[in-house]
Design a protein around this motif. Structure first.
Motif, mmCIF file in Angstrom:
data_model
loop_
_atom_site.group_PDB
_atom_site.id
_atom_site.type_symbol
_atom_site.label_atom_id
_atom_site.label_comp_id
_atom_site.label_asym_id
_atom_site.label_seq_id
_atom_site.Cartn_x
_atom_site.Cartn_y
_atom_site.Cartn_z
ATOM 1 N N ASP A 1 32.914 39.316 46.005
ATOM 2 C CA ASP A 1 33.914 38.664 46.845
ATOM 3 C C ASP A 1 35.256 38.860 46.151
ATOM 4 O O ASP A 1 35.510 38.268 45.102
ATOM 5 N N LYS B 1 39.469 38.918 46.304
ATOM 6 C CA LYS B 1 40.633 38.403 47.009
ATOM 7 C C LYS B 1 41.906 38.859 46.299
ATOM 8 O O LYS B 1 41.984 38.805 45.077
ATOM 9 N N THR C 1 46.292 38.684 46.396
ATOM 10 C CA THR C 1 47.527 38.090 46.915
ATOM 11 C C THR C 1 48.716 38.817 46.287
ATOM 12 O O THR C 1 48.614 39.336 45.169
ATOM 13 N N SER D 1 48.165 38.046 51.635
ATOM 14 C CA SER D 1 46.858 37.865 50.988
ATOM 15 C C SER D 1 45.779 38.478 51.863
ATOM 16 O O SER D 1 45.932 38.582 53.084
ATOM 17 N N ASP D 2 44.693 38.865 51.217
ATOM 18 C CA ASP D 2 43.574 39.442 51.957
ATOM 19 C C ASP D 2 42.327 39.342 51.089
ATOM 20 O O ASP D 2 42.408 39.134 49.871
ATOM 21 N N SER D 3 41.175 39.481 51.709
ATOM 22 C CA SER D 3 39.914 39.425 50.974
ATOM 23 C C SER D 3 38.943 40.436 51.568
ATOM 24 O O SER D 3 39.084 40.847 52.723
ATOM 25 N N HIS E 1 34.557 42.054 50.954
ATOM 26 C CA HIS E 1 33.241 41.843 50.345
ATOM 27 C C HIS E 1 32.515 43.175 50.247
ATOM 28 O O HIS E 1 32.829 44.127 50.960
#
Length: 203
Positions: free
Chosen positions: A133, A135, A137, A146-148, A150
């Motif tokens: 996971d 993330k 910023t 910001s974004d994430s 997987h």
């Protein structure tokens, strides 16, 4: 690489299952907590206004079951969660300033082995699947984003430690986490190494 890790994990789990039936002693559940430092292996960008801090505090929590397959050798299965801290990159040329953070953490599922030698000392190894996971910023002036993402990666490591009692030990471990993430149809990955002190309780 993923196919190799999956095959290795399957071999460990299969060996643990077969050996359990022939074990000369019962196994035990365990909980293992670790804390230390992680380092993101992304290269260096220091200089010309850039500053990179690629080290941060990290921690991991594992639980599982280990079978004693020989008087000095255990094989087991484990699951858990690792938080690998944060990578921080900054840019400042005296006029413009920008900052970007990236964090990696995720769930683990794998196998492990432990060999006792010289009375209560032991060496250990582990490997398995790491569900990353990630993330990110960034700030530049008044702008913020910001974004994430997987992805499925892997982890592996080795350790050394000492059994202070039949059900309690302390150890020093090195683990490498290959974090992967899919974003806009593209798969990206990177390695994060960690040194951690661990405490394990068996019951």
């Amino acid at each position: 690489m993923n196919k190799i890790m999956i095959a290795a994990l399957g071999a460990v789990l299969g060996a643990a299952s077969v050996s359990a039936a022939a074990a000369d002693a019962n196994g035990a559940f365990f909980v293992n907590a670790a804390v230390g430092q992680a380092q993101y292996h992304v290269g260096r960008t220091d200089g010309l206004g850039y500053k990179l801090d690629d080290k941060d505090t990290a921690g991991a929590l594992r639980f599982g079951y280990a079978w004693r397959v020989a008087p000095a050798f255990n094989l087991g299965v484990e699951g858990g969660y690792a938080d690998l801290g944060k990578l921080v990159a900054k840019y400042n040329d005296g006029t413009n300033f920008a900052k970007a953070d990236l964090t990696a953490r995720g769930w683990m599922l794998g196998g492990n082995g432990k060999y006792n030698f010289a009375d209560n000392w032991y060496v250990s190894a582990r490997a398995g699947w790491f569900r990353s996971d990630i993330k990110a910023t960034s700030t530049a002036g008044t702008a913020y984003a910001s974004d994430s993402a997987h992805g499925n990666g892997w982890y592996g490591g080795v350790g050394v430690g000492y059994d202070f009692a039949p059900n309690f030990s302390l150890g020093l471990n090195y683990d490498n986490y290959h974090a992967k993430a899919k974003y806009d149809g593209q798969s990206e990955g990177g390695n994060v190494g960690s040194y951690m002190l661990s405490a394990e309780y068996r019951f």
